[in-house]
Design a protein around this motif. Structure first.
Motif, PDB file in Angstrom:
ATOM      1  N   ALA A 182      -4.780   4.722  10.576  1.00 49.66           N
ATOM      2  CA  ALA A 182      -5.438   3.876  11.569  1.00 49.66           C
ATOM      3  C   ALA A 182      -6.538   3.007  10.962  1.00 49.66           C
ATOM      4  N   GLY A 183      -7.224   3.504   9.936  1.00 46.22           N
ATOM      5  CA  GLY A 183      -8.338   2.756   9.357  1.00 46.22           C
ATOM      6  C   GLY A 183      -7.979   1.903   8.158  1.00 46.22           C
ATOM      7  N   LEU A 184      -6.686   1.773   7.851  1.00 43.56           N
ATOM      8  CA  LEU A 184      -6.285   1.048   6.636  1.00 43.56           C
ATOM      9  C   LEU A 184      -6.023  -0.431   6.886  1.00 43.56           C
ATOM     10  N   GLY A 185      -6.049  -0.858   8.129  1.00 47.27           N
ATOM     11  CA  GLY A 185      -5.825  -2.280   8.415  1.00 47.27           C
ATOM     12  C   GLY A 185      -4.434  -2.751   8.050  1.00 47.27           C
ATOM     13  N   LEU A 186      -3.418  -1.917   8.311  1.00 40.79           N
ATOM     14  CA  LEU A 186      -2.053  -2.278   7.950  1.00 40.79           C
ATOM     15  C   LEU A 186      -1.464  -3.247   8.978  1.00 40.79           C
ATOM     16  N   ASP A 187      -0.676  -4.182   8.473  1.00 37.59           N
ATOM     17  CA  ASP A 187       0.035  -5.126   9.342  1.00 37.59           C
ATOM     18  C   ASP A 187       1.478  -4.693   9.578  1.00 37.59           C
ATOM     19  N   GLY A 188       1.927  -3.704   8.839  1.00 35.42           N
ATOM     20  CA  GLY A 188       3.280  -3.193   8.995  1.00 35.42           C
ATOM     21  C   GLY A 188       3.416  -1.893   8.251  1.00 35.42           C
ATOM     22  N   LEU A 189       4.491  -1.152   8.574  1.00 41.75           N
ATOM     23  CA  LEU A 189       4.741   0.141   7.943  1.00 41.75           C
ATOM     24  C   LEU A 189       6.238   0.331   7.813  1.00 41.75           C
ATOM     25  N   VAL A 190       6.673   0.843   6.656  1.00 40.33           N
ATOM     26  CA  VAL A 190       8.095   1.037   6.414  1.00 40.33           C
ATOM     27  C   VAL A 190       8.275   2.236   5.491  1.00 40.33           C
ATOM     28  N   THR A 191       9.457   2.825   5.508  1.00 44.11           N
ATOM     29  CA  THR A 191       9.806   3.860   4.536  1.00 44.11           C
ATOM     30  C   THR A 191      11.253   3.682   4.130  1.00 44.11           C
ATOM     31  N   PHE A 192      11.571   4.145   2.928  1.00 48.08           N
ATOM     32  CA  PHE A 192      12.936   4.141   2.417  1.00 48.08           C
ATOM     33  C   PHE A 192      13.401   5.568   2.147  1.00 48.08           C
ATOM     34  N   HIS A 193      12.698   6.532   2.727  1.00 52.19           N
ATOM     35  CA  HIS A 193      12.981   7.943   2.477  1.00 52.19           C
ATOM     36  C   HIS A 193      13.304   8.644   3.791  1.00 52.19           C
ATOM     37  N   ASP A 194      14.439   9.354   3.831  1.00 51.60           N
ATOM     38  CA  ASP A 194      14.876  10.037   5.045  1.00 51.60           C
ATOM     39  C   ASP A 194      13.811  10.958   5.625  1.00 51.60           C
ATOM     40  N   ALA A 195      13.140  11.709   4.759  1.00 56.18           N
ATOM     41  CA  ALA A 195      12.205  12.718   5.239  1.00 56.18           C
ATOM     42  C   ALA A 195      10.982  12.115   5.919  1.00 56.18           C
ATOM     43  N   GLU A 196      10.738  10.823   5.726  1.00 56.08           N
ATOM     44  CA  GLU A 196       9.553  10.181   6.309  1.00 56.08           C
ATOM     45  C   GLU A 196       9.873   9.320   7.530  1.00 56.08           C
ATOM     46  N   LEU A 197      11.127   9.281   7.953  1.00 51.36           N
ATOM     47  CA  LEU A 197      11.497   8.376   9.039  1.00 51.36           C
ATOM     48  C   LEU A 197      10.760   8.699  10.339  1.00 51.36           C
ATOM     49  N   VAL A 256       0.866  -1.175   0.000  1.00 52.66           N
ATOM     50  CA  VAL A 256       0.000   0.000   0.000  1.00 52.66           C
ATOM     51  C   VAL A 256       0.906   1.229   0.000  1.00 52.66           C
ATOM     52  N   LEU A 257       1.008   1.897  -1.134  1.00 53.20           N
ATOM     53  CA  LEU A 257       1.851   3.087  -1.249  1.00 53.20           C
ATOM     54  C   LEU A 257       1.148   4.272  -0.605  1.00 53.20           C
ATOM     55  N   LEU A 258       1.805   4.897   0.335  1.00 52.44           N
ATOM     56  CA  LEU A 258       1.275   6.041   1.049  1.00 52.44           C
ATOM     57  C   LEU A 258       2.029   7.283   0.585  1.00 52.44           C
ATOM     58  N   VAL A 259       1.323   8.170  -0.089  1.00 50.12           N
ATOM     59  CA  VAL A 259       1.952   9.335  -0.724  1.00 50.12           C
ATOM     60  C   VAL A 259       1.350  10.606  -0.150  1.00 50.12           C
ATOM     61  N   ARG A 260       2.191  11.520   0.281  1.00 51.75           N
ATOM     62  CA  ARG A 260       1.728  12.798   0.815  1.00 51.75           C
ATOM     63  C   ARG A 260       0.990  13.596  -0.268  1.00 51.75           C
ATOM     64  N   ARG A 261       0.042  14.418   0.160  1.00 54.75           N
ATOM     65  CA  ARG A 261      -0.744  15.204  -0.798  1.00 54.75           C
ATOM     66  C   ARG A 261       0.138  16.132  -1.625  1.00 54.75           C
ATOM     67  N   ASP A 262       1.123  16.774  -0.990  1.00 52.10           N
ATOM     68  CA  ASP A 262       1.971  17.689  -1.749  1.00 52.10           C
ATOM     69  C   ASP A 262       2.832  16.927  -2.757  1.00 52.10           C
ATOM     70  N   VAL A 263       3.270  15.722  -2.389  1.00 52.78           N
ATOM     71  CA  VAL A 263       4.033  14.899  -3.331  1.00 52.78           C
ATOM     72  C   VAL A 263       3.142  14.454  -4.484  1.00 52.78           C
ATOM     73  N   ALA A 264       1.920  14.037  -4.177  1.00 56.32           N
ATOM     74  CA  ALA A 264       0.989  13.592  -5.223  1.00 56.32           C
ATOM     75  C   ALA A 264       0.692  14.720  -6.205  1.00 56.32           C
ATOM     76  N   ALA A 265       0.562  15.958  -5.689  1.00 55.57           N
ATOM     77  CA  ALA A 265       0.289  17.097  -6.564  1.00 55.57           C
ATOM     78  C   ALA A 265       1.485  17.419  -7.449  1.00 55.57           C
ATOM     79  N   HIS A 309      -3.285   9.099  12.278  1.00 53.00           N
ATOM     80  CA  HIS A 309      -4.750   9.095  12.206  1.00 53.00           C
ATOM     81  C   HIS A 309      -5.235   8.526  10.870  1.00 53.00           C
ATOM     82  N   GLU A 310      -4.598   8.940   9.778  1.00 52.16           N
ATOM     83  CA  GLU A 310      -5.058   8.511   8.462  1.00 52.16           C
ATOM     84  C   GLU A 310      -4.746   7.045   8.195  1.00 52.16           C
TER      85      GLU A 310
END
Length: 482
Positions: A70-85, A34-43, A67-68
């Motif tokens: 919480a309702g996605l039913g994720l079993d894990g979360l990871v990032t490969f980007h410094d700004a999102e750590l 599940v790719l999670l992309v910030r609104r400003d990045v998406a724009a 908060h956003e």
């Protein structure tokens, strides 16, 4: 994908250490990505969203990440980007997912150094800076020479090298941004412990940690750093110029690198994560430069090409609480990813160089970047070229790196590469010539234009169980093969 597969969220943005192709391949038959992309990045990057939607599930999110999610039913979360750590770590902690650190903000360079100091892992002094007056107070506390840098910076920009009182006095008139800085004691430079002058005096270690057990998969040497000048945030930008696998370290230094990396990760309370640690090395000791809470940007593909594990997949596994299957790089060659820098970051490319010209350079098995005439130098991350080289051994690799760098400088003569101090440092070795080595030979490589750091869908070596130790997988008797 099947609903039975676990759902893994990936906080993603351009210039991450893993690209979309890496993520999709790593998740295949293992999890729903599940790719999670910030609104400003998406724009700003609509093509990224469109491509992501064709390959995986994409969710566009705002600033309240926890908060956003919480309702996605994720079993894990990871990032490969410094700004999102930090956002990733906070959400992992709040949602009770695998991978949380006990320490808060361990990727903040000031916090990190203090944690390392407290654990006895580092002796480097540091102090916070938020104003010109604060700079002078910090300098009085830690002394000179020192480096002024952002506590949470990326791409090694906005640095100030303060070698003495004159630099300290001049810094307030040169710097534009003062919030969130740290002044850190400068770690003294030294020759590479092997005596090979084409290698820099620092290394990086890729580590997979599962339930607090650190398994060091690979140690990389580096070619010398380049420092580009300029004004404002870019006036001092340190550029890495090459990764070398495997590292050519004497056994006692190699062992110290691994021990120090394990101690640093433990001090930062890392339990489930793939991390990238940089350390200064010399014959007398090892010092931590910094620990990054994500995979290194250029190294995963090299590990795969040399027969090692897919570390993007390993990052997925530990983020889902799974024990990863790990295999060490086993091929006998020396692999070098060389990125020849421009000495000046601003302005357009003046030289006219073609991809076929670069492909004909000795030892090149893949061409990743070629700066085009008239383009902004930033288009290729301020590199003239980026190529993958292979040689039979470290001595042959040294000849090859100097030969390729010298020839690239000639191709980009109009851009001043021949007068770059970096090139002089790299080629200043009276014991070795710039001649092409007879022993250069290719390993399997992707065609030009393939995503950097990938070798195809089935390139990962069959996995083996990770050992219950902090030692590297398959460490050789010389300590330079992992």
């Amino acid at each position: 994908m099947s609903g039975a597969l676990p759902r893994l969220g990936v906080l993603h943005a351009p210039n991450a250490a893993a690209n979309l192709r890496d993520l999709v391949l790593a998740g295949r038959d293992r999890c729903e990505v599940v790719l999670l992309v910030r609104r400003d990045v998406a724009a700003a990057e609509p093509d990224l969203v469109r491509l992501g939607q064709a390959l995986a599930t994409v969710v566009v999110i705002g600033d309240d990440v926890t908060h956003e999610l919480a309702g996605l039913g994720l079993d894990g979360l990871v990032t490969f980007h410094d700004a999102e750590l930090e956002a990733c770590d906070a959400a992992v902690r709040e949602l009770g997912l695998p991978g949380a650190t006990e320490a808060d903000q361990p990727w903040d360079k000031l916090v990190q150094r203090r944690l390392l100091n407290a654990a006895g892992v580092s002796t480097v002094r540091s102090a916070p800076v938020d104003s010109p007056a604060g700079l002078f107070e910090a300098a009085a506390e830690i002394g000179l020479p020192a480096v002024l840098k952002p506590r949470r910076g990326t791409a090694s920009t906005d640095l100030g090298f303060l070698t003495g009182p004159a630099d300290l006095e001049a810094e307030p008139g040169r710097r534009e941004r003062w919030a969130g800085l740290v002044l850190e004691q400068m770690i003294q430079r030294a020759p590479h412990p092997s005596g090979r002058r084409w290698l820099a005096d620092y290394v990086s270690v890729e580590t997979v940690t599962h339930r607090g057990l650190h398994t060091h998969v690979a140690v990389f040497d580096k070619t010398p750093l380049a420092v580009a000048g300029g004004t404002g945030p870019s006036r001092h930008a340190v550029r890495e110029t090459g990764d070398v696998l495997p590292a050519q370290l004497p056994p006692h230094v190699y062992d110290a690198v691994l021990a120090t990396t394990s101690a640093a990760l433990t001090a930062l309370t890392v339990r489930d994560r793939v991390s990238h640690t940089e350390l200064r090395v010399c014959a007398d000791g090892v010092e931590v430069i910094e620990v990054n809470g994500r995979l290194g940007g250029e190294v995963a593909g090299m590990i795969g090409m040399m027969g090692g594990s897919d570390l993007v997949r390993a990052a997925f596994d530990v983020a889902l609480g799974r024990r990863p299957e790990l295999a060490a790089p086993t091929r006998p060659e020396v692999l070098v990813s060389l990125y020849v820098p421009f000495p000046e970051r601003s302005g357009p490319v003046r030289s006219a160089v073609t991809r076929p010209q670069v492909r004909e350079l000795p030892g090149v098995v893949r061409v990743d970047e070629v700066a085009q005439h008239g383009a902004a130098r930033s288009d290729t991350a301020f590199h003239a070229v980026k190529v993958l080289l292979t040689a039979a051994d470290a001595d042959s690799a040294g000849h090859l790196v100097r030969s390729v760098a010298t020839r690239v400088a000639r191709l980009y003569e109009a851009d001043g590469l021949g007068a770059d101090p970096w090139l002089r440092q790299l080629t200043d070795d009276g014991d070795e010539s710039d001649a092409e080595p007879d022993s250069a030979r290719p390993v399997d490589a992707t065609p030009d234009g393939a995503a950097p750091g990938t070798t195809g869908p089935d390139s990962a070596a069959p996995g083996t169980a990770a050992p219950d130790s902090a030692a590297p997988i398959g460490a050789g008797t010389r300590g330079d093969t992992v």
